[in-house]
Each structure stands twice: as C-alpha cells, then as structure tokens.
Design a protein around this motif. Structure first.
Motif, PDB file in Angstrom:
ATOM      1  N   ALA A  13      -1.274  -1.976  -8.430  1.00  0.00           N
ATOM      2  CA  ALA A  13      -0.773  -2.740  -7.278  1.00  0.00           C
ATOM      3  C   ALA A  13      -1.043  -2.007  -5.975  1.00  0.00           C
ATOM      4  O   ALA A  13      -1.447  -2.621  -4.974  1.00  0.00           O
ATOM      5  N   ALA A  14      -0.824  -0.684  -5.960  1.00  0.00           N
ATOM      6  CA  ALA A  14      -1.076   0.093  -4.738  1.00  0.00           C
ATOM      7  C   ALA A  14      -2.557   0.090  -4.388  1.00  0.00           C
ATOM      8  O   ALA A  14      -2.934  -0.006  -3.212  1.00  0.00           O
ATOM      9  N   ARG A  15      -3.421   0.175  -5.398  1.00  0.00           N
ATOM     10  CA  ARG A  15      -4.860   0.136  -5.126  1.00  0.00           C
ATOM     11  C   ARG A  15      -5.284  -1.222  -4.612  1.00  0.00           C
ATOM     12  O   ARG A  15      -6.132  -1.326  -3.696  1.00  0.00           O
ATOM     13  N   ALA A  16      -4.693  -2.290  -5.152  1.00  0.00           N
ATOM     14  CA  ALA A  16      -5.069  -3.646  -4.745  1.00  0.00           C
ATOM     15  C   ALA A  16      -4.611  -3.968  -3.323  1.00  0.00           C
ATOM     16  O   ALA A  16      -5.090  -4.938  -2.728  1.00  0.00           O
ATOM     17  N   GLU A  17      -3.700  -3.184  -2.759  1.00  0.00           N
ATOM     18  CA  GLU A  17      -3.310  -3.382  -1.361  1.00  0.00           C
ATOM     19  C   GLU A  17      -4.415  -2.945  -0.404  1.00  0.00           C
ATOM     20  O   GLU A  17      -4.450  -3.368   0.750  1.00  0.00           O
ATOM     21  N   LEU A  18      -5.335  -2.112  -0.876  1.00  0.00           N
ATOM     22  CA  LEU A  18      -6.413  -1.618  -0.021  1.00  0.00           C
ATOM     23  C   LEU A  18      -7.601  -2.560   0.021  1.00  0.00           C
ATOM     24  O   LEU A  18      -8.299  -2.638   1.031  1.00  0.00           O
ATOM     25  N   SER A  19      -7.892  -3.248  -1.079  1.00  0.00           N
ATOM     26  CA  SER A  19      -8.959  -4.250  -1.116  1.00  0.00           C
ATOM     27  C   SER A  19      -8.664  -5.203  -2.253  1.00  0.00           C
ATOM     28  O   SER A  19      -8.019  -4.833  -3.237  1.00  0.00           O
ATOM     29  N   PRO A  20      -9.105  -6.462  -2.146  1.00  0.00           N
ATOM     30  CA  PRO A  20      -8.736  -7.462  -3.149  1.00  0.00           C
ATOM     31  C   PRO A  20      -9.287  -7.142  -4.540  1.00  0.00           C
ATOM     32  O   PRO A  20     -10.479  -6.868  -4.706  1.00  0.00           O
TER      33      PRO A  20
END
Length: 204
Positions: A132-139
């Motif tokens: 989830a934290a990684r997906a906040e940076l790019s879709p």
C-alpha cells in the motif's frame, strides 16, 4: 477470477499492421468477453504484444474461446505476422487492484520474478503489509502469481507518466525504505519490460 496473458512475438516492423487487424476484429470478440489490457514492448524484448483477458474460471475461458471461434469472429487474421505465441494463466493476489479501465500511463513496467518452488506464500507475507505504501508513489496495475504456464512466477505491473518519473519514484521508494521489502526475497530470476498501451486498450 483468472487472467490469461497472451504474449506474441511479431516479425520486425509488423506491429502497426498487427494492431490494425486486432483492433478491427476486437469489437466482435468483445461480444463474448471484454479485453482487460493490450500492451506492446518499448524497452526489453522487442516486437512483443501482450493481451490480457479476464475470466471467472477455466470453464468460462474454454466456453468463450470456443464460442468466439465458432462464430467466426476470432482469432483475427494475424498469423502471418506472428513468430511465436505463449499463453499463461495468472491469479490475482488478494492485495492486487482489479484490472479495470484506467488512464495512468502511458508507460507500464511489467516485472516478473521466478521464485523458489513453494515460496508464493512467503512472497505474499513480504508484500502484504508494504504494498500500500509503495502504491501511494505510483499506480499499481496488478500483482499476479502463475497458475498455468511457467510455474512459480510472480508478476507486478506499475504505471508511470514518463520514464523519468519511474526513475525518481524508484529512487524515492528505496531512499525512504518503502520498497523493496527488506526481508530476503525468494526470487531466483527477474526480468523487466517497459510497455506502451495500444490505442484500443482499456488500460492506458
């Protein structure tokens, strides 16, 4: 839900003709089931196209494909352009978003790892609290594990507005300790492709 990823290697310079023939035939094929995505390679192994079809299960896949062939609407007349064909069936991981139409590209990175045998559960544990934290940076477009085809394969697809944005985000994720997960990975081999979406792809 299962996802069939069909990868075709085309003859050099055949991509425009292939896209035209596929796109012309697609509306009739989609009377039976919808296309999820269609990409072609920009960086990595060249002259590849990848089309993705969702099905409820293997029985639905078999039925729909047979009905489309019987109706004479599929496959498109592209055989003279294809050098090699590969079909793989993947399951989406519980934390994977649905492959719904979207506009997060135009660049997509498809990263595929071959894992140690029986280590899919280990990879799920590594990812589930960090994705989830990684997906906040790019879709995040999707995360999948293979069911039919090459086994022990783990694939994730990310969208970027530019290749420069990709570099910035990957560096930021590493510098902030967001990604990759710090635990030892069970991956034995990895590959990456940069893809672009076809004009008719629902995911762009």
């Amino acid at each position: 839900m299962i996802y069939e990823f069909r990868t075709y290697r085309l003859r050099p310079r055949a991509l425009p003709e292939f896209l035209g023939l596929f796109g012309d035939a697609l509306p009739r094929r989609e009377q039976f089931s919808k296309l999820a995505a269609f990409w072609y390679t920009e960086i990595g192994p060249l002259n590849e196209v990848i089309h993705v079809w969702p099905y409820e299960n293997a029985l639905e896949r078999t039925r729909i494909r047979a009905e489309a062939v019987k109706a004479g609407v599929w496959p498109p007349a592209t055989g003279h352009l294809i050098l090699d064909m590969k079909a793989e069936v993947f399951d989406a991981l519980p934390f994977s978003p649905a492959l719904d139409p979207s506009d997060h590209g135009p660049f997509f990175e498809m990263r595929t790892s071959t894992l140690k045998p029986f280590s899919i559960p280990t990879m799920v544990e590594r990812w589930k609290d960090r994705i989830a934290a990684r997906a906040e940076l790019s879709p995040l477009i999707g995360v999948f594990s293979s069911d039919i085809g090459g086994l022990n394969r783990w694939m994730h697809i990310w969208a970027y507005r530019s290749l420069d944005e990709r570099d910035v985000i990957r560096k930021r994720a590493e510098e902030q300790g967001i990604w990759p997960p710090p635990e030892e990975s069970p991956a034995m081999d990895e590959e990456s492709k940069i893809l672009l979406a076809a004009p008719f792809s629902p995911i762009k």
